[in-house]
Scaffold this active site. Structure first.
Site, mmCIF file in Angstrom:
data_model
loop_
_atom_site.group_PDB
_atom_site.id
_atom_site.type_symbol
_atom_site.label_atom_id
_atom_site.label_comp_id
_atom_site.label_asym_id
_atom_site.label_seq_id
_atom_site.Cartn_x
_atom_site.Cartn_y
_atom_site.Cartn_z
ATOM 1 N N THR A 1 10.068 19.382 41.203
ATOM 2 C CA THR A 1 10.250 18.666 40.230
ATOM 3 C C THR A 1 9.343 17.289 40.013
ATOM 4 O OG1 THR A 1 11.862 16.996 41.144
ATOM 5 C CG2 THR A 1 12.591 19.254 40.150
ATOM 6 N N LYS B 1 6.208 14.529 47.089
ATOM 7 C CA LYS B 1 6.098 13.567 48.124
ATOM 8 C C LYS B 1 7.134 12.500 48.297
ATOM 9 C CE LYS B 1 2.276 11.263 45.803
ATOM 10 N NZ LYS B 1 2.005 12.357 44.900
ATOM 11 N N VAL C 1 0.790 16.117 50.419
ATOM 12 C CA VAL C 1 -0.446 15.477 50.434
ATOM 13 C C VAL C 1 -1.689 16.415 50.659
ATOM 14 C CG1 VAL C 1 -1.909 13.727 52.107
ATOM 15 C CG2 VAL C 1 0.620 13.647 51.977
ATOM 16 N N GLU D 1 -3.832 9.899 34.253
ATOM 17 C CA GLU D 1 -2.396 10.172 33.573
ATOM 18 C C GLU D 1 -2.327 9.151 32.304
ATOM 19 O OE1 GLU D 1 -0.043 11.883 35.045
ATOM 20 O OE2 GLU D 1 -1.054 12.670 36.799
ATOM 21 N N ASP E 1 0.331 5.549 44.358
ATOM 22 C CA ASP E 1 0.283 6.979 44.876
ATOM 23 C C ASP E 1 -0.519 7.004 45.962
ATOM 24 O OD1 ASP E 1 0.163 10.007 43.879
ATOM 25 O OD2 ASP E 1 -1.916 9.400 44.587
ATOM 26 N N LYS F 1 1.446 8.466 49.469
ATOM 27 C CA LYS F 1 0.494 9.504 50.271
ATOM 28 C C LYS F 1 0.527 9.238 51.759
ATOM 29 C CE LYS F 1 -1.366 12.168 46.711
ATOM 30 N NZ LYS F 1 -2.589 12.199 45.625
HETATM 31 N N1 LIG Z 1 -0.067 19.448 40.151
HETATM 32 C C1 LIG Z 1 -0.573 19.328 41.499
HETATM 33 O O1 LIG Z 1 -1.536 19.769 41.616
HETATM 34 C C2 LIG Z 1 0.393 18.875 42.488
HETATM 35 C C3 LIG Z 1 -0.228 18.775 43.732
HETATM 36 C C4 LIG Z 1 0.460 18.462 44.863
HETATM 37 C C5 LIG Z 1 2.003 18.060 44.602
HETATM 38 N N2 LIG Z 1 2.347 18.142 43.236
HETATM 39 C C6 LIG Z 1 3.651 17.741 43.138
HETATM 40 O O2 LIG Z 1 4.426 18.876 42.578
HETATM 41 C C7 LIG Z 1 5.468 18.265 41.606
HETATM 42 C C8 LIG Z 1 5.313 19.202 40.523
HETATM 43 O O3 LIG Z 1 4.164 18.854 39.916
HETATM 44 P P1 LIG Z 1 3.575 19.632 38.567
HETATM 45 O O4 LIG Z 1 2.233 19.341 38.634
HETATM 46 O O5 LIG Z 1 4.139 21.033 38.594
HETATM 47 O O6 LIG Z 1 4.120 18.633 37.310
HETATM 48 P P2 LIG Z 1 4.670 19.170 36.095
HETATM 49 O O7 LIG Z 1 3.685 20.269 35.570
HETATM 50 O O8 LIG Z 1 4.956 18.112 34.922
HETATM 51 O O9 LIG Z 1 6.137 20.058 36.105
HETATM 52 C C9 LIG Z 1 7.272 19.522 36.464
HETATM 53 C C10 LIG Z 1 8.211 20.566 36.332
HETATM 54 O O10 LIG Z 1 9.616 20.188 36.465
HETATM 55 C C11 LIG Z 1 10.522 20.164 35.831
HETATM 56 N N3 LIG Z 1 11.582 19.217 35.898
HETATM 57 C C12 LIG Z 1 11.773 18.037 35.487
HETATM 58 N N4 LIG Z 1 12.809 17.556 35.495
HETATM 59 C C13 LIG Z 1 13.576 18.391 36.146
HETATM 60 C C14 LIG Z 1 14.897 18.426 36.897
HETATM 61 N N5 LIG Z 1 15.876 17.267 36.967
HETATM 62 N N6 LIG Z 1 15.242 19.777 37.535
HETATM 63 C C15 LIG Z 1 14.155 20.623 37.302
HETATM 64 N N7 LIG Z 1 13.132 20.650 36.877
HETATM 65 C C16 LIG Z 1 12.765 19.621 36.238
HETATM 66 C C17 LIG Z 1 9.682 20.229 34.343
HETATM 67 O O11 LIG Z 1 10.142 20.651 33.287
HETATM 68 P P3 LIG Z 1 10.039 20.041 31.756
HETATM 69 O O12 LIG Z 1 8.502 20.242 31.540
HETATM 70 O O13 LIG Z 1 10.711 20.692 31.029
HETATM 71 O O14 LIG Z 1 10.200 18.463 31.917
HETATM 72 C C18 LIG Z 1 8.605 20.970 34.959
HETATM 73 O O15 LIG Z 1 8.908 22.343 34.557
HETATM 74 C C19 LIG Z 1 5.478 16.897 41.439
HETATM 75 O O16 LIG Z 1 6.361 16.113 42.587
HETATM 76 C C20 LIG Z 1 4.020 16.601 42.032
HETATM 77 O O17 LIG Z 1 3.843 15.355 42.507
HETATM 78 C C21 LIG Z 1 1.680 18.637 42.408
#
Ligand SMILES: NC(=O)c1ccc[n+]([C@@H]2O[C@H](COP(=O)([O-])OP(=O)(O)OC[C@H]3O[C@@H](n4cnc5c(N)ncnc54)[C@H](OP(=O)(O)O)[C@@H]3O)[C@@H](O)[C@H]2O)c1
Length: 344
Positions: free
Chosen positions: A99, A128, A155, A212, A223, A227
């Site tokens: 999430t 994280k 990270v 962002e 951020d 990390k």
């Molecule tokens: N993207 C990367 O490259 C990356 C790298 C390392 C770590 N991360 C971490 O991985 C996590 C997800 O990143 P992401 O890039 O996938 O973000 P994202 O594309 O914004 O996706 C987030 C997902 O979580 C859902 N969500 C929001 N609130 C929720 C809840 N209470 N319960 C269940 N699902 C919920 C969102 O649904 P809706 O769309 O309906 O709101 C969406 O499906 C974050 O914590 C991020 O920091 C990401």
């Protein structure tokens, strides 16, 4: 053949990148480890939820989200189950927390992990927040409940750092960590150095997806602080939170600062650091002058670097070059695979 059931919290960029690798490697995992990995629940914030204790059709799930932006309400697996209901009552062996990050609280992700591990379930987090805010508590809970708890993606995506320490650098003591962990600030500093105005750099960065919608978490160093806190909590048992980091962002860096650095043969980078002082871990995030041509100076764009100093293996440097979503997906996949390997 044994079955391992996963509950996925969040199905955004990270969740879908993970699901695609999982689907692609399904047969290889069965052949290598005798485990069939299935997903029994998927929750999102606003795009609907899916639940089927016998397994969801993953490909259909990501096609629905990528095609129409939400799960099909008429589908047989469509569910009203919320994230916490899935965590508390769903049938799964591993909860996968993906999430969005709340950088100031680590919630609701931390509660998801606490509840799942409290039920004796294994846990993986890409978020994280829990590692930056509550690592010690969560690790204690995992040990008490005898469950596995991994967080490689938190990270530098799938780059093996926590894994490296756990598996390959066993009994090495980490004495210092340095790094460049935030890529938005890399981009902004590089663009400012070209003589562009701050507002123009931010506007352009938003357009191409490097910045962002609300850039303050990156620009003000939060951020990077989260990390480095995660790294220090795990690798140096720091027991700190992002608020303990001596943090300065790049919001006050001017073109004059960059030109002055240039005249001295230096450039400005947002460096993260953790060292030991009188037995305590001290952490900082600060714009810092580095020599042009030095290792730190060439980490630009979306690349990042971490340097780990150890007692038995000296200084090791790990660079992640130009990551894409597949690296994020792989980080989560490698944690799940680690659980499977330990269960065999
Ligand atoms: N993207 C990367 O490259 C990356 C790298 C390392 C770590 N991360 C971490 O991985 C996590 C997800 O990143 P992401 O890039 O996938 O973000 P994202 O594309 O914004 O996706 C987030 C997902 O979580 C859902 N969500 C929001 N609130 C929720 C809840 N209470 N319960 C269940 N699902 C919920 C969102 O649904 P809706 O769309 O309906 O709101 C969406 O499906 C974050 O914590 C991020 O920091 C990401």
């Amino acid at each position: 053949m044994k079955t391992l059931k996963l509950g996925l919290l969040g199905f955004g960029n990270a969740g879908r990148a993970f699901a695609k690798i999982l689907e692609d490697k399904k047969q290889e995992i069965m052949d290598s480890f005798g485990y069939n990995i299935i997903v029994t629940g998927i929750t999102t914030g606003s795009r609907g939820n899916l639940y089927n204790a016998d397994g969801i059709d993953l490909k259909k799930a990501w096609c629905e989200l990528e095609g129409q932006g939400h799960f099909n309400k008429a589908g047989s697996d469509y569910s009203q189950m919320t994230s916490m209901e899935l965590v508390e009552n769903g049938e799964y062996d591993v909860i996968v927390e993906m999430t969005p990050l709340d950088i100031f609280t680590g919630q609701p992700a931390t509660d998801h992990l606490r509840k799942a591990m409290g039920r004796g379930k294994h846990a993986v987090t890409a978020n994280k927040g829990p590692i930056a805010w509550y690592y010690n508590d969560l690790k204690k809970l995992a040990d008490k409940m005898d469950v596995q708890f991994y967080y490689e993606t938190t990270v530098m995506d799938g780059t093996p750092i926590f894994n490296l320490k756990d598996e390959t650098l066993k009994f090495c003591k980490v004495t210092e960590i340095n790094g460049i962990l935030n890529t938005t600030t890399n981009y902004v500093l590089e663009e400012l150095a070209k003589g562009k105005a701050y507002d123009a750099v931010i506007a352009e960065g938003k357009k191409i997806g490097f910045v962002e919608a609300d850039p303050s978490m990156d620009i003000e160093g939060w951020d990077a602080a989260a990390k480095v806190t995660a790294l220090l909590n795990v690798l140096m048992e720091a027991g700190i939170t992002p608020r303990d980091v001596d943090r300065t962002g790049i919001e006050n860096i001017t073109i004059e600062d960059i030109e002055k650095a240039n005249e001295q043969g230096k450039i400005i980078k947002l460096l993260c650091k953790g060292t030991l002082e009188n037995g305590q871990v001290v952490a900082s995030v600060k714009p810092t002058l580095v020599e042009q041509g030095s290792l730190m100076s060439v980490i630009d764009g979306t690349s990042s670097v971490v340097q780990i100093t150890t007692d038995l293996m000296g200084k090791l440097t790990i660079i992640e070059h130009d990551p894409e979503l597949v690296q994020t997906g792989y980080g989560i996949f490698s944690d799940v695979l680690r659980i499977v390997r330990n269960l065999v």
